[in-house]
Each structure stands twice: as structure tokens, then as C-alpha cells.
Design a protein around this motif. Structure first.
Motif, mmCIF file in Angstrom:
data_model
loop_
_atom_site.group_PDB
_atom_site.id
_atom_site.type_symbol
_atom_site.label_atom_id
_atom_site.label_comp_id
_atom_site.label_asym_id
_atom_site.label_seq_id
_atom_site.Cartn_x
_atom_site.Cartn_y
_atom_site.Cartn_z
ATOM 1 N N LYS A 1 38.069 54.290 35.213
ATOM 2 C CA LYS A 1 38.245 53.362 34.544
ATOM 3 C C LYS A 1 37.603 52.256 34.043
ATOM 4 O O LYS A 1 36.433 52.746 34.723
ATOM 5 C CB LYS A 1 39.112 52.917 36.141
ATOM 6 N N GLU B 1 50.936 45.720 37.224
ATOM 7 C CA GLU B 1 50.202 47.018 37.106
ATOM 8 C C GLU B 1 50.223 47.709 36.105
ATOM 9 O O GLU B 1 51.511 48.467 36.098
ATOM 10 C CB GLU B 1 50.828 47.375 38.885
ATOM 11 N N SER B 2 49.110 48.306 35.934
ATOM 12 C CA SER B 2 48.777 49.472 34.772
ATOM 13 C C SER B 2 49.060 48.991 33.520
ATOM 14 O O SER B 2 50.160 49.746 32.813
ATOM 15 C CB SER B 2 48.940 50.484 35.353
ATOM 16 N N ASP C 1 42.379 42.654 40.920
ATOM 17 C CA ASP C 1 43.477 43.381 40.941
ATOM 18 C C ASP C 1 42.741 44.575 39.547
ATOM 19 O O ASP C 1 42.932 43.402 38.830
ATOM 20 C CB ASP C 1 44.631 43.576 40.884
ATOM 21 N N ASN D 1 43.938 47.298 37.931
ATOM 22 C CA ASN D 1 44.719 48.192 37.324
ATOM 23 C C ASN D 1 45.410 47.764 36.618
ATOM 24 O O ASN D 1 46.552 48.236 36.126
ATOM 25 C CB ASN D 1 45.428 48.562 38.375
#
Length: 867
Positions: free
Chosen positions: A344, A405-406, A436, A438
Motif C-alpha cells: 500500500k 472503500e478502495s 481508514d 483503503n
């Protein structure tokens, strides 16, 4: 989809018998006869293009050549994608499209595939994965039965009723011996200075290059925008000559040529084009995994996201930053092949600049390049993330963040997050990002806004590392011409060689001293629409020609150009100053403007000498004075003058007062103020009677103070693309400045507009009369002067100066003149209707209907909470 294994007819490829086989016929391609099954019918379908993919290479009909490079062919994917299929009118009901693939010089096809077109899709696919072992190094033909190309492209052709495309498979250049290049010579064919067209590149290699390999020259300008690409098949020689044919103008500046041998980077040639010559001054061998290596890889793979990024102007450093970060993508691709989890990386960005569309596009395509699907990239304006008038101010932002998310979120117009409720929403977003990781976040704003954002939220520096701060710069000459041509081509039109030369030579000749223009696609489109298309339309319609003469109606000629927008900045400044120089008095503001212009010129000269220059100017002003002293008039001129100096990007004036700003509810004032500031970006924001925002020091709950706090946040940065002018009575404005200890420091230019003297008011009166085609004689002038002096002797602080004299003329002198000329039966001449005499002045003074205009500061009831 049919079973492709059953569709593949693997014939003996070495069969070169010249006897025709039963149920076959021959077709001729490049003077060689190939055998094909009978049953050829007229083409039922037409299509725009074929896109072929093999071993991560991509080829289509617009490409420089149809060449693939094999490294591990048996593990590669080979697919053929027909795009934009259209059905032709025919009685034949068969919907089959068949392709045959031949190896050059071998009579029988090595592959036959048939697919059924459903009649609804925009495309049809053929997958050759299962027959990849049929391909070795060499030249091939892809022949299409029952379909034809809509238009012949570079690598497409026809034979009888059939269409075909040439393609080749060569050795991977990584497995070949590197080229040692020397003796570079670059010359331009066209005699005109600045045109598109051909440049000849010649060089020698230390060893002979094998026949049938391919050398590709990829030419970029200094902003990493692709100018052209040229590929040639090699012959047994050490001397290589290539024709680099560009549709873009060879604008003065630096260029790079990346040389590839069978798709593998070999060398980088740097050269420069000036008005009279081309100089090749450096040959650089490309090291594996260097920035040049990654940059060339992105271009050669023709990644669609990178294709868009490379065309964006004003982003040299940003492109290099993205190239560097693309290594992370390559590493994760390797890890994916090894079935290891991705690493990441921080993909939160702060993007600053003056052209919003460029910044948003850069963010979107950067995320796409890094692997985020376009459907997972969302753009939101900051003010759409909250509503100050509802109980739950986090409702809107929660609706956005719960769905992210993502994914990637791009927030624009971020000044709405600097005060009040917006500041709470900013902190909420940052907290969400902290917990978070992501998803990815990008803030887009001006340089000033990004600096304020980092000041307001210290956590920004942690979540957005310095390396992820991407700053746009002004367009260079090369980028401006590149963007201009893209706009012309999109219309679609083209520039004649003479028009190219006139435009670029004029632009280049005035570039350093040119009046500031915000070069972006929108502004360039306006220039094309206003300065080219009307003249071109007139030329075409004035001399109608045969419609078959496409060059006449499709080509912009030199006479079609109105180059008035390319003006010298000094000329623009002097023209802008004319209107303020004719105003009576106002020496203080004239001196400030003159001092500012000299600082700008000093900066320009220092930059030209390679010296440091002042990076920012604080031009915010306080105008103090009584009514009619010229405050509003001067404000209306300031924008145009400071735009001519390059200190404002637009130069308009946005007028506002308390009623436009102060709201009735909590948060409404901040929202109104931020909207007003957003509207005033690049312009002058003039707030009249500004003291009314906080005309009482005793009531700090008045919402007007919120407006001042918003203003202070924006004024914290000296390089903000905005000038704020607060205007009002002297006494009240001093109270305003004392209401906040940080306010006076934000306004270095405090100008007192003095009341006019009798002589100045008389001069204003004379100019006003001349403007309206009146003449005042000597006796009348003396009487008017005495009237003005008498009025000044009894004036108070609310006397309205120039406004008084204009009203005195309109409401007293002209009515008296009307009564004299029209109260009877006498006939008067044109001269009589123009001349104002002493009697008109005397009668005007006796007009008891005139009430001397006096102004006093307005009193406002403060809006806010009361104890």
C-alpha cells in the motif's frame, strides 16, 4: 462465443504447391498469391478499426506500424478486437465474420476463426490465446472475410472483396545488442521557420543492424507531449536515416527523441529548435529503471491514462512525479504474478494551480494509471459535502464516505472548508482518512488555498507527504502552441504552413513581454471562436468556391488570424492607465499603481538576468473617503490595470456590500462569503461600506464578524489570485480596522481619498459638460466657480464631492437652460442648444427645488444572538 479449438484449421504451412486445391481460390497480397477457401461474398459489415493485443503490445490502424515483440509468446495473450462494427444493406442473412491469418510468403493460412455478429454490440472479439504457438518471428497478414474497413488506414488495405492488415512479430529488443549511436544530424525540410512537417534524423551505429528489425523514434517536446513517432525496418547498414513527420508545429524550444530497437529503449537524443537552426547537443543512453526508462515505457505501451496525462499542459514536474510513482505500480504487478499481496502506497494528493479542469483531469487520470477504475473515481465540490441549515451537518459527507472503500475522492473549491461548518467537515474527512487507509483523497485548489488548507489542518502534512504536493505552472510557448493546435484539430480544421508560421513567429516574438493570458483549453477555444473563425467564415462566403475544394474551406490561412490578443504587456498597461490618468486628483492611488508597475518590471528584468525575483505581492487596499471622491470609479479600473501587470488572472470587479454577505442563520454568512470569494478569484472584490460588517465593537455576536474572519483566512496568503478592496468613510473604516488586530496587516495599501477642491470640482464639471456636448462660456465658468466655492464653505463631512457637481449640473443648470430656451416662441440655433451662459448658473442657484446631496453612514441592525 464459439469453441475456438474447433474453428482453428491448422494446415501445413510449408505447402508451397502452385496447383490450386479443390474448392479454393487465390488472392494476391504484395505480389504474392495466397490460397483461400472459396465462398467469398461481398462485404456485409463495415468497421472502423481493428485493435490487436499481443504480449502487452497494442496495435491499431492509426498506429505507426503493426509490430509486436515476443518475449515469451506461449504465455502471452493474443486477441483481435473489431471496433464500431456496422451492418451494410444486403439480402444475405449470414452474420458470420471470418478471419484468416497468413505468414508472409506461405500460401496457406495458419489460422481460421469465425465469429457470429449479434447485430447489437458495438464490437466483435476474436481470441487467439489457444493458437499462440502458431506465431514465430516474421511478417503476417490478417485477412477479413465478409467485412471491410470503413476507411483505409496506414496498415489496412484491400484485395478484391477482402480487407487485410499487415503485422509483424519481431525479437524482443531486450535480447538484442544495444546500439552505440554517434554522428547525429537533424535538419528541417520546410524553409519556413515555424511549421509542422518533416525533420530528418540521421545517425550512425557502431555495428550493422540485422535486416528486418525495427527502429522507432518517439519525439517529445520539453513538456513530455508526444510530437510524433516514426518506425522503420532496418537494412544491413550502419547509417540510419529517419523522417520525423509531425502534425504539430516545431515550436522553438527543447525536444527529446527516444530511440527503440524492437520496442526496447536504446538512447535519448536531446536537441533544440531556434528561429534559424536545429542543434543536436546530447546523446544519452537510457539506464534500466531510470526516469527516462519508465517514461519511454509508458509511451510505448500506449496506456490510455498516460496518453491523457501527457497532453496536459503546465505539468512538467507533475508528470515526472507520476513517472516516479509508477514504479510502485510495476512492483505490485510483479508481486501479483508471484501471488503476493500488494504494497500500500500513499496516494493522497494536494494539487494546486490556476486551471481547474487541468488539475481535475490530472487527478483522475493519475488514479486510473495507478490502477483505480474510472467508475471508482468521484469528484465533489467542497460546498456540496455539507449543509449548514440542517441539524445533522455530517449527513451529506457520510453519504459520500460510506461509499468510498478502495476508491478515490477528488474535492474541488476547497475554500468552503476553511471556516465555520466547512472547517468541521474538513476535520471529519481528515479523521476518516486517518482511520481508514483503503481509499484515496485529493484536494484541488489554488496555491494559496492549498497553503491555507495545510495551516488549518496540521494533520494534512502527515497524510499528504511533500512528495504528493503537485503544483501546476504557467503554460510554456511549446505547450500553448500544442494546445492551440489540438483545439484547431478538434473543430476540425487545419492550419496552412503559412498560417502556422505567422501564428508562432508572432507569439514567439512577443512571448516574454506579452500581456498575461490564462492559457487553458477554454480560453484558447474563445480565442479561436473570436479571432479566427469569423474571419475564416467571411473569406469563404465572400468568394464561394466549388465544394470539392476542401483545402479552401478546411484550412486556416494567415489572413484568417486576428492576432490582436497577442499584445505587449506594456501597451496593455498604458491603455488601461489612460482611464485612471484622466481622473481629476487621486494622486495617492496613482502613485501606488505606478510603484507596483515598476516592481513588476524590476521582477521581469531580474528574472531575465537569472536573478531571484519577488515571488508575491500583497495588493489588498483600504479606500477611505467621503462620497463622490472616486472610490467606486477607481475600483472599477483597478482590475483591468492589475491584470495587465500579470497580478490578476481575469481582471473583473465583483461589487458587494453587507446585504450580499451577512446571513440570517448560523453558517449562512460564512457560506455567502466563501461563494463571493470563489466568484472573485482572479478579480477584484470591492466591498462598499465595509464598516457595516461590524459597525459596533460592543456586539461581537453580530454575524458580520464571521465575514471578516472568512476574509482574513483568504488574505493570509500574499500570492492569492484576488485583490480585496474595503471602502467607506474614514472614521468608520478606522473603527473597522481596530475591530480585528490582524485586519490592518492584511491591507498594506490604505488610501485616503481627499475631498475635491473648488478648482478640481470645476475641472470635473467642465469634463462632464464636454462629455455631454455642452459648452460653458467664460462668464458662466466664473459664476460656476463662485457657486462651488460657496458650497464648499458650508459643506460638512457628508458632502458628496463629484456626485454633487454632477447633480448640480443635471438638476439645476440644465433645467434653467431648458426654461430659458423653451419658454417662448423664439427659434434658436444648434450653437444656442450647446452654450451654457451665466444666467443659467444664476438661475440654477436660485432653484429652490435642489436639495444638496448629503450622505451619512448607514446604520445597520446587527444580526446575531442577543443575550
Amino acid at each position: 462465443m464459439n469453441n475456438q479449438d474447433n474453428n482453428i484449421i491448422d494446415l501445413e504451412i510449408n505447402n508451397t504447391s502452385k496447383k490450386p486445391i479443390k474448392n479454393t481460390k487465390t488472392i494476391t497480397i504484395d505480389r504474392f498469391k495466397y490460397i483461400m477457401p472459396k465462398g467469398i461474398i461481398s462485404s456485409k459489415f463495415v468497421f472502423d478499426d481493428i485493435v490487436m493485443n499481443f504480449d502487452h503490445s497494442r496495435v491499431n490502424g492509426d498506429n505507426y506500424s503493426s509490430t509486436f515483440y515476443a518475449d515469451e509468446p506461449k504465455s502471452s495473450i493474443f486477441s483481435i478486437h473489431f471496433t464500431n462494427v456496422e451492418e451494410c444493406p444486403t439480402n444475405n442473412k449470414k452474420n458470420n465474420i471470418t478471419i484468416y491469418i497468413y505468414r508472409k510468403g506461405v500460401q496457406h493460412h495458419i489460422i481460421e476463426l469465425t465469429e457470429i455478429y449479434d447485430g447489437y454490440s458495438n464490437c466483435i472479439f476474436f481470441f487467439l490465446t489457444n493458437c499462440i504457438d502458431k506465431f514465430t518471428e516474421g511478417d503476417y497478414y490478417l485477412v477479413v472475410k465478409n467485412a471491410r474497413f470503413k476507411s483505409i488506414k496506414r496498415n489496412f488495405d484491400t484485395t478484391g472483396n477482402l480487407s487485410y492488415m499487415r503485422f509483424s512479430i519481431l525479437k524482443n529488443g531486450a535480447n538484442l545488442k544495444p546500439l552505440d549511436i554517434s554522428n547525429i544530424e537533424i535538419t528541417k525540410k520546410n524553409s519556413l521557420q515555424y511549421t509542422s512537417g518533416e525533420i530528418i534524423l540521421k545517425f550512425t551505429t557502431n555495428e550493422y543492424i540485422d535486416n528486418g528489425n525495427e527502429i522507432l523514434a518517439l519525439t517529445l517536446n520539453n513538456s513530455f507531449q508526444e510530437i510524433c513517432r516514426t518506425a522503420i525496418k532496418t537494412s544491413k547498414t550502419k547509417c540510419v536515416e529517419m523522417t520525423l513527420n509531425s502534425k504539430y508545429i516545431w515550436t522553438p524550444g527543447q525536444y527529446f527523441i527516444f530511440l527503440f530497437l524492437n520496442n526496447y529503449q536504446q538512447a535519448k537524443i536531446e536537441f533544440e529548435i531556434s528561429a534559424n537552426s536545429i542543434t543536436a547537443y546530447q546523446i544519452k543512453h537510457i539506464n534500466y529503471n531510470s526516469d527516462d526508462f519508465i517514461l519511454a515505457k509508458l509511451f510505448i505501451r500506449q496506456d490510455l491514462a498516460w496518453k491523457h496525462i501527457s497532453k496536459i499542459s503546465g505539468a512538467n514536474e507533475i508528470k515526472l512525479n507520476i513517472v516516479n510513482k509508477y514504479r510502485n505500480v510495476l512492483i505490485n504487478k510483479i508481486r501479483k504474478k508471484k501471488e503476493i499481496a500488494n504494497i500500500k502506497y500513499n496516494s493522497n494528493f494536494l494539487i494546486s494551480g490556476d486551471i481547474k479542469c487541468n488539475m481535475v483531469d490530472m487527478a483522475k487520470y493519475a488514479y486510473a494509471l495507478f490502477g483505480v477504475d474510472f467508475t471508482d473515481i468521484s469528484q465533489k465540490e467542497a460546498r456540496d459535502l455539507f449543509d449548514s441549515n440542517v441539524i445533522d451537518i455530517y449527513q451529506k459527507i457520510n453519504e459520500v464516505l460510506y461509499d468510498f472503500e478502495s476508491k478515490a475522492l477528488i474535492i474541488t473549491n476547497i475554500s468552503s472548508l476553511f471556516t465555520g461548518t466547512g472547517k468541521d467537515i474538513l476535520n471529519y474527512i481528515i479523521e476518516w482518512l486517518e482511520k481508514d487507509q483503503n481509499w484515496s483523497l485529493t484536494f484541488v485548489g489554488t496555491k494559496s488555498e492549498i497553503k491555507i488548507l495545510k495551516t488549518i489542518s496540521p494533520k494534512i502534512s502527515t497524510l499528504f507527504p511533500e512528495d504528493n504536493l503537485l503544483e501546476f505552472s504557467s503554460y510554456s510557448l511549446q505547450e500553448t502552441v500544442f494546445s492551440f493546435q489540438n483545439v484547431i484539430n478538434s473543430i476540425p480544421l487545419k492550419l496552412s504552413a503559412e498560417a502556422q508560421n505567422v501564428f508562432v513567429s508572432t507569439l514567439a516574438g512577443r512571448w516574454n513581454g506579452m500581456a498575461p493570458i490564462t492559457w487553458d483549453i477554454a480560453n484558447i477555444k474563445r480565442i479561436v471562436e473570436n479571432c479566427i473563425l469569423p474571419n475564416m467564415q467571411k473569406r469563404i462566403l465572400d468568394k464561394p468556391v466549388d465544394n470539392s475544394n476542401l483545402e479552401y474551406i478546411d484550412t486556416v490561412e494567415p489572413d484568417d488570424f486576428d492576432l490582436s490578443f497577442i499584445q505587449d504587456s506594456d501597451d496593455i498597461y498604458l491603455k488601461a492607465m489612460k482611464d485612471i490618468n484622466v481622473l481629476v486628483g487621486l494622486d495617492a492611488i496613482k502613485n501606488i499603481i505606478n510603484a507596483t508597475s515598476l516592481k513588476v518590471k524590476l521582477n521581469r528584468n531580474r528574472i531575465g538576468m537569472g536573478l531571484k525575483a519577488q515571488s508575491s505581492f500583497n495588493n489588498n487596499m483600504i479606500f477611505m473617503g467621503n462620497p463622490g471622491t472616486g472610490k467606486t470609479t477607481v475600483a472599477g479600473l483597478i482590475g483591468r490595470i492589475y491584470h495587465s501587470l500579470g497580478l490578476l488572472s481575469k481582471g473583473d470587479v465583483i461589487f458587494a456590500e453587507r446585504k450580499n454577505i451577512v446571513g440570517r442563520f448560523i453558517g449562512q454568512t460564512e457560506e455567502n462569503m466563501m461563494k463571493l470569494i470563489e466568484q472573485a478569484k482572479g478579480n477584484v472584490l470591492f466591498i462598499d461600506e465595509a464598516y457595516s460588517l461590524c459597525d459596533t465593537l460592543s456586539d461581537r455576536k453580530d454575524f458580520g464578524y464571521r465575514a471578516i474572519e472568512c476574509l482574513l483566512t483568504i488574505l493570509a496568503e500574499k500570492d492569492a489570485d484576488i485583490i480585496v478592496i474595503l471602502a467607506g468613510y474614514e472614521k468608520e473604516m478606522k473603527v473597522l480596522l481596530s475591530s480585528n488586530q490582524g485586519l490592518e496587516g492584511r491591507f498594506p495599501n490604505i488610501i485616503k481619498f481627499e475631498d475635491y477642491s473648488a478648482d478640481e470640482l470645476l475641472l470635473i464639471a467642465e469634463r462632464y459638460l464636454v462629455k455631454n456636448e455642452y459648452i460653458i462660456d467664460k462668464c458662466a465658468k466664473s459664476a460656476l466657480y463662485n457657486t462651488i466655492k460657496a458650497e464648499l464653505d458650508k459643506k460638512n463631512d457628508t458632502f458628496c464631492n463629484a456626485r454633487w457637481i454632477e447633480n448640480f449640473i443635471d438638476n439645476c443648470i440644465i433645467p434653467a437652460m431648458s426654461l430659458r430656451l423653451l419658454n417662448g416662441n423664439s427659434v434658436y440655433s444648434t450653437s444656442d442648444y450647446k452654450n451654457i451662459i451665466e444666467a443659467d448658473i444664476i438661475a440654477g442657484c436660485k432653484n429652490t427645488g435642489l436639495k444638496r446631496l448629503e450622505f451619512s453612514p448607514k446604520q445597520y441592525r446587527a444580526i446575531g444572538f442577543r443575550a
